[in-house]
Design a protein around this motif. Sequence first.
Motif, short mmCIF file in Angstrom:
data_model
loop_
_atom_site.label_atom_id
_atom_site.label_comp_id
_atom_site.label_asym_id
_atom_site.label_seq_id
_atom_site.Cartn_x
_atom_site.Cartn_y
_atom_site.Cartn_z
N VAL A 105 9.49 2.32 -4.46
CA VAL A 105 8.46 1.44 -5.02
C VAL A 105 7.06 2.04 -4.93
N LEU A 106 6.95 3.20 -4.28
CA LEU A 106 5.63 3.83 -4.17
C LEU A 106 5.53 5.01 -5.13
N LEU A 118 -0.83 6.95 9.42
CA LEU A 118 -0.71 6.85 10.88
C LEU A 118 -1.78 7.67 11.60
N MET B 1 -1.08 1.81 13.10
CA MET B 1 -1.31 1.46 11.69
C MET B 1 -0.02 1.00 11.04
N LEU B 3 2.35 -0.31 7.54
CA LEU B 3 2.64 0.07 6.15
C LEU B 3 1.74 -0.72 5.21
N PRO B 4 1.41 -0.14 4.07
CA PRO B 4 0.51 -0.85 3.15
C PRO B 4 1.18 -2.10 2.58
N ARG B 6 1.02 -3.32 -0.34
CA ARG B 6 1.59 -3.19 -1.68
C ARG B 6 3.04 -2.73 -1.62
N TYR B 7 3.40 -2.06 -0.52
CA TYR B 7 4.79 -1.67 -0.32
C TYR B 7 5.68 -2.91 -0.30
N ARG B 10 5.55 -4.94 -3.79
CA ARG B 10 6.37 -4.32 -4.84
C ARG B 10 7.85 -4.46 -4.54
N ASN B 11 8.23 -4.40 -3.26
CA ASN B 11 9.64 -4.55 -2.93
C ASN B 11 10.16 -5.93 -3.31
N GLU B 286 15.88 3.98 3.84
CA GLU B 286 14.43 3.98 3.64
C GLU B 286 13.71 3.75 4.98
N THR B 289 13.86 6.87 6.94
CA THR B 289 12.87 7.83 6.45
C THR B 289 11.48 7.51 7.00
N LEU B 290 11.12 6.22 6.95
CA LEU B 290 9.81 5.80 7.44
C LEU B 290 9.66 6.13 8.92
N ARG B 291 10.75 5.95 9.67
CA ARG B 291 10.67 6.24 11.11
C ARG B 291 10.57 7.74 11.35
N LEU B 293 9.00 9.73 9.48
CA LEU B 293 7.61 10.05 9.18
C LEU B 293 6.68 9.63 10.31
N PHE B 295 6.54 6.16 11.61
CA PHE B 295 6.27 4.72 11.74
C PHE B 295 7.11 4.16 12.88
#
Lengths: 232, 393
Positions: A105-106, A118, B1, B3-4, B6-7, B10-11, B286, B289-291, B293, B295
């Motif tokens: 979605v991004l 971060l 911080m 997640l934005p 808009r994420y 949009r989901n 997903e 993946t975020l973790r 990175l 998060f």
Amino acid sequence: MAAPPPVSIVVVRDLSKIYRQGDINVTALNSVSLDIAPGEFVVLMGPSGSGKSTLLHIIAGIDQPTSGSAKVQGIDIARLNQSQLADWRNQNVGFVFQSFNLIPVLTAAENVELPLLLTNLSRKERRLQTQTALELVGLADRGHHRPDQLSGGQQQRAAIARALVTDPALIVADEPTGNLDAKSAADVLEILQSLTRTAGKTVVMVTHDPKSAAYGSRSLHLEKGELVNDAK
Amino acid sequence: MALPLRYNVRNVLVRWRTTAFTVLGIAAVVTVFVLLRGMARGIERSSGNTGDPRNILVVRKGSQAESGSLVTRDQFRTLQYFEEIARNEKNEPVISAELVMIVSAPRRGAAGEANTLLRGVTPRGMELRPQVTLKEGRWFTPGKREVVVAQRLASRFAGFELGGTIKAGPDRLTVVGHFDAAGSAFDSEAWMDADECRSIFDRDMYSSILLRPRDEAALTNLVARIQADKRLSLRAEREVDYYAKQTMTAMPIKILAGILGVAMSIGAVFAAMNTMYASVAARTREVGTLRVLGFSRFAIVLSFLIEGTFLAMLGGLLGSLLAWSVYAVVLLRGINFGTMDFQSFAETVFQFRVTPDLMLLGVLFSAAIGFVGSLLPALRAAQLPVISALKSL
Ligand SMILES: Nc1ncnc2c1ncn2[C@@H]1O[C@H](COP(=O)(O)OP(=O)(O)OP(=O)(O)O)[C@@H](O)[C@H]1O
Ligand SMILES: [Mg+2]
């Protein structure tokens, strides 16, 4: 005066990983030791199930060894706790996946910017760094496209931009060309190679393909969880 | 911080096929919730703004409603000469002895009859209630079997139109006027002359006495004096306090709103939970993946909580707007609502209102549903080790 010996960026000692599945123990890695110098492009090869991904995951701090140590830039990552590891990954390692793993979605630029959210960089600095990373992989004009509007090769290049946007010393890639056609694969491999040659990054890449392996500066072979040779 | 946003937005939008049902379900729950609250609000308002804080209402000790109270002529005579009572220009004490009867009349456009309150009122009594104003026709002439009814009742009962007749005891009264009582409890009444009313129903006694003390000190004094007088055996309190207690009528609707609210919100919570579990399951890799990175688990939990809450709030917004449209239609058509008063069994007319603060309450209600519903799915999303999340397909 003699030049100081190159300090290894990755030092792995007696690393073992054993998965317990019910009563059976599966040894994925068996007492692996290796050193990787800064700027090397190391290619990990070996048959399926030989432990390549497992080794890569441990070096990248997303899996923990059963025994032994893995030091990256002098830090024993097996000793970090969950949240320390998360921060460490964010700052020190970029990861490239076989199936790209972009957030659908991004947009490409938003995907690349994610790891920077971060950090305490300003919005403007983040935009700038994102744009630089996109330019480096040749996607400067594709930033506003969503992943499903990009080709496989473009998606993987966006993923590489995301891996290097925080300027980590180490980039790991697990079969990054596994889902790509020959031309796109060559593009990706050239980018990874130039990162080691011009930006001084260290790349560790898993691949099955001898042609891809030719881009590396060194090949390692794993067999049943053990390193069989360590030849240039 | 984190997640934005808009994420998350949009989901939710990207999955509109699966989320639409949940959004609509929550919208329905919020619509009903807001409408019921609006009704309770309308009833409270009609009892709440009835009366003048300077007036005292006197009923028999122990009686709950005016219609069930009896005040004798002796008691009235005694009260009349209390010097705390204010006097008008003609030096008459400002006091009104009234009779409140229950009459039944056929409903308009529906089968059966319903009760309404008929008040025998005096000129002093009308002076004491300036919020009641004539809208159509004229006031009744004593002795002519005439009655003036609340305009809002006229739309609910047959024969309440100008020139229509109402059966009262052995007699029939002719409707000569319509009054408006500014949303007060008198909007559910019909008024006629007090003496005529007593003679029609052959009553020697009154139901209640409304009076105006000279000033605040006299009021306090008088209330204490009446309460203390064992012989009188009457209860005196401020008119506004008396009607505020009648707000009890709103209780059944509030209880209904409570029960329905709880039952429906449990359903809505499960719907939201289901949707969020499906969303988490579809996005396990997903999350991995975020973790990778960097998060944190907390960022993931927060993100799914925000997403579930946002999803539910879409439903809440829709539901609030729907409730408001119902209100707008009611307003445009001039429809009045009735409910049974459980003390007099007379119909109470009220106007339900959907106000911005009720709509906000509806949206907050939906937010709570979304938050509670996404708590477990969010925790599940963050619970998987990074490596397992990555390997899942
Ligand atoms: N979560 C797990 N539980 C149990 N066994 C596992 C788990 N993950 C990996 N293994 C086992 O560990 C061994 C090494 O797996 P790994 O994924 O590292 O192999 P690989 O060399 O990357 O193979 P491929 O080329 O097929 O990707 C395999 O035998 C595998 O079955
Ligand atoms: Mg593998």
